[in-house]
Design a protein around this motif. Structure first.
Motif, mmCIF file in Angstrom:
data_model
loop_
_atom_site.group_PDB
_atom_site.id
_atom_site.type_symbol
_atom_site.label_atom_id
_atom_site.label_comp_id
_atom_site.label_asym_id
_atom_site.label_seq_id
_atom_site.Cartn_x
_atom_site.Cartn_y
_atom_site.Cartn_z
ATOM 1 N N ALA A 106 71.213 -28.149 -18.724
ATOM 2 C CA ALA A 106 70.313 -29.206 -18.231
ATOM 3 C C ALA A 106 68.999 -28.613 -17.727
ATOM 4 O O ALA A 106 67.910 -29.128 -18.032
ATOM 5 N N LEU A 107 69.077 -27.536 -16.967
ATOM 6 C CA LEU A 107 67.861 -26.889 -16.466
ATOM 7 C C LEU A 107 67.016 -26.349 -17.612
ATOM 8 O O LEU A 107 65.783 -26.486 -17.614
ATOM 9 N N ALA A 108 67.671 -25.724 -18.591
ATOM 10 C CA ALA A 108 66.929 -25.181 -19.734
ATOM 11 C C ALA A 108 66.257 -26.294 -20.525
ATOM 12 O O ALA A 108 65.102 -26.150 -20.952
ATOM 13 N N PHE A 109 66.957 -27.409 -20.715
ATOM 14 C CA PHE A 109 66.389 -28.523 -21.474
ATOM 15 C C PHE A 109 65.179 -29.107 -20.758
ATOM 16 O O PHE A 109 64.153 -29.414 -21.384
ATOM 17 N N ILE A 110 65.284 -29.242 -19.440
ATOM 18 C CA ILE A 110 64.170 -29.801 -18.663
ATOM 19 C C ILE A 110 62.981 -28.848 -18.650
ATOM 20 O O ILE A 110 61.834 -29.252 -18.861
ATOM 21 N N LEU A 111 63.260 -27.550 -18.409
ATOM 22 C CA LEU A 111 62.181 -26.569 -18.288
ATOM 23 C C LEU A 111 61.634 -26.125 -19.636
ATOM 24 O O LEU A 111 60.654 -25.382 -19.688
ATOM 25 N N ASN A 112 62.256 -26.565 -20.721
ATOM 26 C CA ASN A 112 61.706 -26.288 -22.044
ATOM 27 C C ASN A 112 60.578 -27.251 -22.386
ATOM 28 O O ASN A 112 59.805 -27.009 -23.307
ATOM 29 N N GLY A 114 57.195 -29.780 -21.101
ATOM 30 C CA GLY A 114 55.967 -29.540 -20.354
ATOM 31 C C GLY A 114 56.040 -30.101 -18.945
ATOM 32 O O GLY A 114 55.400 -31.122 -18.668
ATOM 33 N N VAL A 115 56.806 -29.474 -18.087
ATOM 34 C CA VAL A 115 56.910 -29.924 -16.699
ATOM 35 C C VAL A 115 55.862 -29.201 -15.856
ATOM 36 O O VAL A 115 55.340 -28.148 -16.227
ATOM 37 N N PHE A 116 55.600 -29.754 -14.678
ATOM 38 C CA PHE A 116 54.595 -29.181 -13.783
ATOM 39 C C PHE A 116 55.076 -27.836 -13.245
ATOM 40 O O PHE A 116 56.228 -27.702 -12.819
ATOM 41 N N LEU A 117 54.209 -26.826 -13.274
ATOM 42 C CA LEU A 117 54.541 -25.476 -12.814
ATOM 43 C C LEU A 117 55.809 -24.955 -13.494
ATOM 44 O O LEU A 117 56.747 -24.479 -12.842
ATOM 45 N N LYS A 118 55.819 -25.045 -14.814
ATOM 46 C CA LYS A 118 57.005 -24.697 -15.594
ATOM 47 C C LYS A 118 57.430 -23.248 -15.385
ATOM 48 O O LYS A 118 58.601 -22.969 -15.098
ATOM 49 N N ASN A 119 56.515 -22.305 -15.511
ATOM 50 C CA ASN A 119 56.853 -20.893 -15.378
ATOM 51 C C ASN A 119 57.299 -20.539 -13.955
ATOM 52 O O ASN A 119 58.231 -19.748 -13.760
#
Length: 307
Positions: A106-112, A114-119
């Motif tokens: 779930a975390l990988a899918f969300i952070l894959n 374009g979320v804010f402050l992704k890195n």
């Protein structure tokens, strides 16, 4: 009629020499790992197998050593405390493995996306994985302790919150959840790499065909990353059995015997009761269980893993 001698092509000879040279360099680079693995893992493992069939009591004179056959293994299955600790190990795994797999994906899918402050968010999620387990345990013992700010604040608000690390029923799942929080960063990073390799054309084609977001995840993305899921499932199961540090740092096997899993019992048997042979037999049983689970998964991968 004379037969003319045919010589091997120069390209093939040069290629063979280059291949041998690469092989030598390869062995040279992995030799330090092989040497240390043999010294610190391979030889102790063989010694533990031998000791499980002897009557070693931590420090035993060589002239008192006796071959006892399967007596240590029989003693394990007759001991209710050892069997109970083995069952707690399975209970711990049933919480740890599904949770770390689902949360990691779930975390990988969300952070894959374009979320804010992704890195920055990726770094924050991965940070607990590289943290020291003892330091993590100290923080959670303060947060979940009797006089922690959270508990005191909830009591002032009129609630009666449970002390999770001191509750006989909740202590084991709480420790498993804390372990998931610490280790989920690795699963997230591995899943993230797998998600980035999924061809976007397949997802776009499924979207054009009218597939919903959940259908795209279930029918396209999950099958495409199934080899990664297979690898992480095996590593997570093995990691769930290697839970001594987390439990010892958080609860020391308590309250009572609520979190005394097999790994804690092995250490206690070896270094508190000084029954080294019995502890070796317990460790060997754990190894066999892990091997059986891994082999079952390896045989079953043909049905659900797509390469």
């Amino acid at each position: 009629m004379k037969m003319e001698k045919t010589s091997a092509p120069k390209g093939r000879t040069n290629g063979s020499k280059e291949q041998k040279k690469e092989n030598r360099y390869g062995w040279l680079f992995i030799s330090p790992y092989l040497i240390f693995f043999t010294i610190f893992t391979g030889i102790p493992f063989l010694i533990a197998i031998v000791m499980s069939f002897l009557n070693v009591k931590y420090i035993t004179r060589l002239d008192n050593l006796k071959f006892v056959g399967f007596q240590n293994f029989i003693k394990i299955f007759k001991n209710k405390e050892i069997i109970a600790s083995l069952l707690r190990t399975f209970q711990y795994s049933l919480v740890y493995v599904p949770l770390i797999m689902v949360v990691g994906f779930a975390l990988a899918f969300i952070l894959n996306k374009g979320v804010f402050l992704k890195n920055t968010t990726r770094s924050l999620v991965f940070m607990p994985y590289v943290s020291n387990m003892v330091a993590v345990a100290v923080i959670f013992k303060v947060l979940l302790g009797n006089n922690s700010p959270i508990i005191v604040a909830l009591r002032n608000m009129g609630f009666n919150p449970p002390l999770l690390l001191q509750d006989l029923k909740l202590a084991l799942p709480t420790v498993a959840i804390i372990s998931v929080w610490k280790g989920v960063g690795l699963n997230m990073v591995v899943y993230l790499g797998a998600l980035q390799e999924v061809p976007s054309e397949l997802i776009e084609a499924a979207q054009i065909d009218g597939a919903t977001k959940w259908q795209r995840i279930r029918k396209v993305i999950i099958p495409m990353i199934s080899p990664t899921t297979f690898f992480l499932t095996i590593s997570s199961i093995i990691g769930s059995f290697q839970n001594f540090t987390c439990i010892q740092a958080l609860t020391e096997g308590g309250p009572g015997q609520a979190t005394t899993v097999m790994s804690v019992n092995i250490v206690r048997t070896a270094f508190t009761k000084f029954d080294t042979s019995l502890a070796s037999a317990m460790a060997l049983i754990m190894f066999v269980i892990v091997m059986i689970v891994t082999l079952i998964q390896w045989r079953g991968q043909k049905k659900w893993v797509n390469y």
